[in-house]
Motif scaffolding. Sequence first.
Motif, mmCIF file in Angstrom:
data_model
loop_
_atom_site.group_PDB
_atom_site.id
_atom_site.type_symbol
_atom_site.label_atom_id
_atom_site.label_comp_id
_atom_site.label_asym_id
_atom_site.label_seq_id
_atom_site.Cartn_x
_atom_site.Cartn_y
_atom_site.Cartn_z
ATOM 1 N N LYS A 1 0.822 -1.216 0.000
ATOM 2 C CA LYS A 1 0.000 0.000 0.000
ATOM 3 C C LYS A 1 0.859 1.270 0.000
ATOM 4 N N ILE A 2 0.452 2.234 -0.820
ATOM 5 C CA ILE A 2 1.116 3.534 -0.819
ATOM 6 C C ILE A 2 0.479 4.366 0.289
ATOM 7 N N ARG A 3 1.232 4.558 1.355
ATOM 8 C CA ARG A 3 0.644 5.294 2.481
ATOM 9 C C ARG A 3 0.545 6.781 2.170
ATOM 10 N N LYS A 4 1.528 7.270 1.393
ATOM 11 C CA LYS A 4 1.457 8.685 1.009
ATOM 12 C C LYS A 4 2.127 8.893 -0.347
ATOM 13 N N ALA A 5 1.388 9.471 -1.274
ATOM 14 C CA ALA A 5 1.954 9.824 -2.585
ATOM 15 C C ALA A 5 1.983 11.341 -2.665
ATOM 16 N N GLU A 6 3.117 11.876 -3.090
ATOM 17 C CA GLU A 6 3.295 13.324 -3.051
ATOM 18 C C GLU A 6 4.071 13.762 -4.288
ATOM 19 N N LYS A 7 3.696 14.908 -4.858
ATOM 20 C CA LYS A 7 4.444 15.466 -5.978
ATOM 21 C C LYS A 7 5.383 16.520 -5.390
ATOM 22 N N LEU A 8 6.687 16.310 -5.517
ATOM 23 C CA LEU A 8 7.628 17.248 -4.894
ATOM 24 C C LEU A 8 7.789 18.520 -5.720
ATOM 25 N N ASN A 9 7.698 18.362 -7.046
ATOM 26 C CA ASN A 9 7.718 19.522 -7.953
ATOM 27 C C ASN A 9 7.140 19.053 -9.295
ATOM 28 N N ASP A 10 7.359 19.819 -10.341
ATOM 29 C CA ASP A 10 6.735 19.477 -11.631
ATOM 30 C C ASP A 10 7.102 18.090 -12.150
ATOM 31 N N ILE A 11 8.295 17.601 -11.774
ATOM 32 C CA ILE A 11 8.759 16.350 -12.409
ATOM 33 C C ILE A 11 9.184 15.246 -11.425
ATOM 34 N N ILE A 12 9.193 15.538 -10.135
ATOM 35 C CA ILE A 12 9.697 14.531 -9.190
ATOM 36 C C ILE A 12 8.598 14.124 -8.182
ATOM 37 N N TYR A 13 8.495 12.812 -7.957
ATOM 38 C CA TYR A 13 7.434 12.254 -7.106
ATOM 39 C C TYR A 13 8.039 11.486 -5.933
ATOM 40 N N LYS A 14 7.303 11.532 -4.805
ATOM 41 C CA LYS A 14 7.756 10.814 -3.611
ATOM 42 C C LYS A 14 6.629 9.915 -3.114
ATOM 43 N N MET A 15 6.969 8.686 -2.741
ATOM 44 C CA MET A 15 5.942 7.776 -2.217
ATOM 45 C C MET A 15 6.455 7.052 -0.984
ATOM 46 N N VAL A 16 5.612 7.028 0.051
ATOM 47 C CA VAL A 16 5.919 6.259 1.256
ATOM 48 C C VAL A 16 5.094 4.979 1.160
ATOM 49 N N VAL A 17 5.791 3.843 1.153
ATOM 50 C CA VAL A 17 5.133 2.567 0.856
ATOM 51 C C VAL A 17 5.219 1.627 2.057
ATOM 52 N N GLU A 18 4.112 0.963 2.344
ATOM 53 C CA GLU A 18 4.106 -0.010 3.444
ATOM 54 C C GLU A 18 4.780 -1.292 2.975
ATOM 55 N N ALA A 19 5.968 -1.544 3.499
ATOM 56 C CA ALA A 19 6.733 -2.742 3.113
ATOM 57 C C ALA A 19 7.589 -3.121 4.334
ATOM 58 N N PRO A 20 6.946 -3.702 5.355
ATOM 59 C CA PRO A 20 7.613 -3.927 6.643
ATOM 60 C C PRO A 20 8.892 -4.759 6.565
ATOM 61 N N ARG A 21 8.883 -5.788 5.704
ATOM 62 C CA ARG A 21 10.063 -6.659 5.645
ATOM 63 C C ARG A 21 11.255 -5.911 5.052
#
Length: 296
Positions: free
Chosen positions: A3-23
């Motif tokens: 699951k993508i806990r948070k998807a964020e656009k940092l600027n016009d061309i760069i993206y950041k995603m916090v993903v649930e991946a415990p292992r």
Amino acid sequence: MYKIRKAEKLNDIIYKMVVEAPRVAKHCEPGQFVIVKIDEVGERIPLTICDYDREEGTVTIVFQPIGASTERMKTLQTGDYFEDFVGPLGKPSELVTDDFEEVKNKKVLFVAGGVGTAPVYPQVKWLHEHGIGADVIVGAKTKDLLILEDEMREVAENLYITTDDGSYVRKGLVTEVIVDLVENQGKKYDLVVAIGPMIMMKFACMTTKKLGLPTIVSMNPIMVDGTGMCGACRLSVGSEIKFACVDGPEFDGHLINFDEAMKRQQMYKTEEGRALLKLREGDTHHGGCGNCGGDK
Ligand code: NAD
Ligand code: FES
């Protein structure tokens, strides 16, 4: 599914995603990468880890769309899922695995270029959490394309920002800042870690070689499948043939043949280029990706 806990656009061309991946979060270290897959038919995309939270069980990735798969990936939103999120892969940064007493006594200068700021961040953070201060240069084309400034400021001992167009702090390339710090400001460093576009790492290494500063680079940009199978990330390191995804991604930058690696990266993009590489490189080409016929 991851699951993508948070998807964020940092600027016009760069993206950041916090993903649930415990292992992955439990075992990963700075310098390592993950392979993500959007769905069953999606390509495997290798991405260096930008951050992780072992308690929350999350891993943060930052990317700039450069192909069909990453173009699709940028449309994913908070609450969506990745089909696959495999890792940690590759070797951790030497700063994390080397003898701690030795690392503690090293003064490290990080040189981060553009999206390459993302993989630099966990290394600086790790050192900061272990009581080791490091200097960081971050270069971006413009102020708008600068990423992770606040995060980096929190963990760096000194942060030097530069923009190609002078729209923020100072004008110039990261290499100019390296020279300025060492030659004009009298800063002393034992090690440089340069991560960014290939051309930046090439010129950073040329600069640090002249200054006599050992330099580590991350060869993530030439990876394709990240499994050691396709042969895309083959490179010459001194007299040895290495594969960035299994032997790296970090290497001694002064031993890398950047011109060969960049030329090869271009050739690898076409079927004809891959066939030619296979012919030239023989047994050391690697195979199995299905793109070039592999070892057949
Ligand atoms: P960019 O082109 O905006 O360059 C970033 C900075 O690098 C510039 O601001 C400049 O200071 C410096 N630079 C660029 N060319 C230079 C040169 N000739 N001499 C000296 N310094 C120079 O960077 P970008 O568009 O964000 O880069 C995207 C690339 O970064 C992609 O190709 C991607 O593969 C790569 N990348 C690399 C890593 C890694 O692990 N090495 C990680 C993520 C992304
Ligand atoms: Fe390393 Fe394919 S990316 S062999």
